[in-house]
Write an enzyme that holds these catalytic residues in place. Structure first.
Site, mmCIF file in Angstrom:
data_model
loop_
_atom_site.group_PDB
_atom_site.id
_atom_site.type_symbol
_atom_site.label_atom_id
_atom_site.label_comp_id
_atom_site.label_asym_id
_atom_site.label_seq_id
_atom_site.Cartn_x
_atom_site.Cartn_y
_atom_site.Cartn_z
ATOM 1 C CG HIS A 38 -2.218 -0.933 0.975
ATOM 2 N ND1 HIS A 38 -3.399 -0.517 0.524
ATOM 3 C CD2 HIS A 38 -2.370 -2.404 1.201
ATOM 4 C CE1 HIS A 38 -4.192 -1.776 0.386
ATOM 5 N NE2 HIS A 38 -3.301 -2.710 0.820
ATOM 6 C CB SER A 130 -6.307 -12.367 -12.477
ATOM 7 O OG SER A 130 -7.390 -11.978 -11.789
ATOM 8 C CD GLU A 163 -8.142 -3.156 -11.580
ATOM 9 O OE1 GLU A 163 -9.116 -3.272 -10.676
ATOM 10 O OE2 GLU A 163 -7.434 -3.873 -12.008
ATOM 11 C CG ASP A 175 -2.042 -4.746 -8.877
ATOM 12 O OD1 ASP A 175 -0.844 -4.562 -8.209
ATOM 13 O OD2 ASP A 175 -3.053 -4.748 -8.476
ATOM 14 C CE1 TYR A 224 -5.355 -1.583 -2.754
ATOM 15 C CE2 TYR A 224 -6.627 0.418 -3.481
ATOM 16 C CZ TYR A 224 -5.602 -0.175 -3.506
ATOM 17 O OH TYR A 224 -4.359 0.183 -4.172
HETATM 18 C C1 GLA Z 1 -3.434 -3.913 -4.760
HETATM 19 C C2 GLA Z 1 -3.476 -2.615 -5.752
HETATM 20 C C3 GLA Z 1 -2.291 -1.779 -5.953
HETATM 21 C C4 GLA Z 1 -1.484 -1.764 -4.668
HETATM 22 C C5 GLA Z 1 -1.577 -3.063 -3.618
HETATM 23 C C6 GLA Z 1 -1.113 -2.969 -2.368
HETATM 24 O O1 GLA Z 1 -2.678 -4.701 -5.673
HETATM 25 O O2 GLA Z 1 -4.096 -2.786 -7.025
HETATM 26 O O3 GLA Z 1 -2.382 -0.531 -6.516
HETATM 27 O O4 GLA Z 1 -1.954 -0.905 -3.842
HETATM 28 O O5 GLA Z 1 -3.027 -3.909 -3.695
HETATM 29 O O6 GLA Z 1 0.320 -2.583 -2.287
#
Ligand code: GLA
Length: 388
Positions: A38, A130, A163, A175, A224
């Protein structure tokens, strides 16, 4: 490292479904997050890697004036318009494709449709991204089909916007950047303020295991996003109380958190502690890797997981169990939750010559303790997304 069987299955299914061959096939891998949890949307640092699991996207033009996409595992087709597509409420997997198309058609509006199908082998809901892999193989394939030249940061931001706007998750860029910038055998180190990406060789003495106890993982359910909001609230507070500029938690040191966190709501203070500590661990980890201190690097993974448990509360009882089992397994240098959290997978750093024994031991002990299976796989840091 692509899986040829999955690739060949996709091509066969594409031909059978659309009665033609694809014009372009692209591939994008999932990712593991190694250190720096994060921190991406807090403009900090992350060590990650693209992995040897991924998704293929095959596409050909059509003359129907609309786009069609099939999920190759379900063999289910979704149709959507060329422009201004809105998110779909059923078959929500299609939103990652629709959202990516929306971003690309801002760069270049399209007058003709496409027929597409995708298929991959990243376990869903495992915290291995994914969805980002689907976005990035869609983007790579459509850029090739439409003659768009776009750099990695542009593509990553298109995936991130998909997203945000189509899946309701206010994620950072980790990601997508990891899926695009991976290199065989290397870690990806990203500075999420400058978006500078470096790759780091870990050598052949260690490797990674990924352990998936099939614990629930639902980034989209609001957890999140609420963590991200708490981080932003804390950054705004530190901007007021610290004498130097603060635009994100990246600008706050651990010492500053200790000196000033009492002025914050206690929950918000705990949330902020996690990315602040993680940033310092990534910086320390980079220095340890340069010295070849893999034991020290592994200890930072353990500290990262403890911080997730104590401060960010984004772990899960089954994930904690796997982490505890892994950390007590011979040959393991460190273990932590990987990715957004609230379920998902555990990433384990292990000595290469003890990896097979550790893999078997972790699965066995988890089964003994819970009566349930935990999938444990060796992860090979792999090359990023490409057109095949
Ligand atoms: C998910 C989010 C990323 C990042 C991680 C935690 O994978 O898509 O952007 O924040 O959590 O590090």
């Amino acid at each position: 490292m692509i899986n040829q069987t999955v690739h060949d299955e996709l091509l066969a299914k594409f031909r059978a479904h659309y009665a033609k061959a694809p014009t372009v096939v692209a591939y994008a891998p999932g990712r593991i997050e190694v250190l720096g949890n994060h921190t991406d949307y807090n403009e900090g640092y992350v060590f990650s890697a693209a992995i040897n699991y991924g998704t293929f996207f095959a596409v050909a033009p059509n003359d129907l004036g609309k786009n069609r996409v099939v999920a190759g595992d379900l063999m289910h087709e979704v149709t959507f318009p060329l422009a201004s597509a809105t998110p779909v409420k059923e078959d929500t997997w299609a939103n990652y494709v629709i959202g990516t198309v929306a971003g690309l058609t801002v760069i270049r509006p399209q007058t003709a449709g496409f027929d597409a199908m995708f298929l991959g082998n990243i376990p869903l809901g495992s915290g291995l991204s994914s969805s980002a892999a689907l976005e990035m193989c869609t983007a790579k394939a459509l850029c090739a089909l439409w003659g768009i030249t776009a750099d990695n940061v542009t593509l990553a931001k298109i995936g991130q916007k998909a997203e945000h706007d189509y899946a309701g998750c206010s994620c950072g860029l980790l990601d997508q950047i990891s899926s695009l910038c991976g290199e065989q055998g290397k870690l990806v180190k990203t500075d999420f303020r400058t978006l500078k990406v470096e790759t780091v060789d870990m050598g052949a003495d260690v490797c990674f295991l990924m352990c998936n106890p099939h614990a629930k993982h639902a980034l989209v359910d609001g957890q999140y996003n609420s963590r991200r909001q708490a981080c932003e609230e804390a950054a705004a507070y530190f901007a007021k109380v610290l004498p130097h500029p603060v635009t994100a938690l990246r600008d706050v040191s651990w010492a500053e958190w200790e000196a000033h966190h009492a002025g914050l709501d206690p929950i918000v203070a705990k949330r902020a502690a996690h990315p602040i500590g993680e940033d310092e661990r990534v910086i320390e980890g980079a220095a340890l890797l340069e010295k070849g201190d893999l034991d020290g690097f592994g200890k930072l993974l353990n500290a990262s997981h403890a911080s997730s448990q104590t401060y960010f509360e984004n772990s899960h009882p089954e994930i904690d169990r796997v982490v505890a089992i892994a950390q007590a397994t011979p040959g393991v240098l460190g273990a932590r939750i990987s990715g957004g959290g609230f379920g998902g997978s555990v990433v384990v750093l292990v000595r290469a010559d003890q990896a097979d024994a550790a893999k078997a031991a972790i699965a066995k002990h988890y089964q003994e303790q819970t009566g349930k299976p935990c999938d444990v796989d060796r992860i090979v840091p792999s090359k990023g997304a490409s057109v095949l």
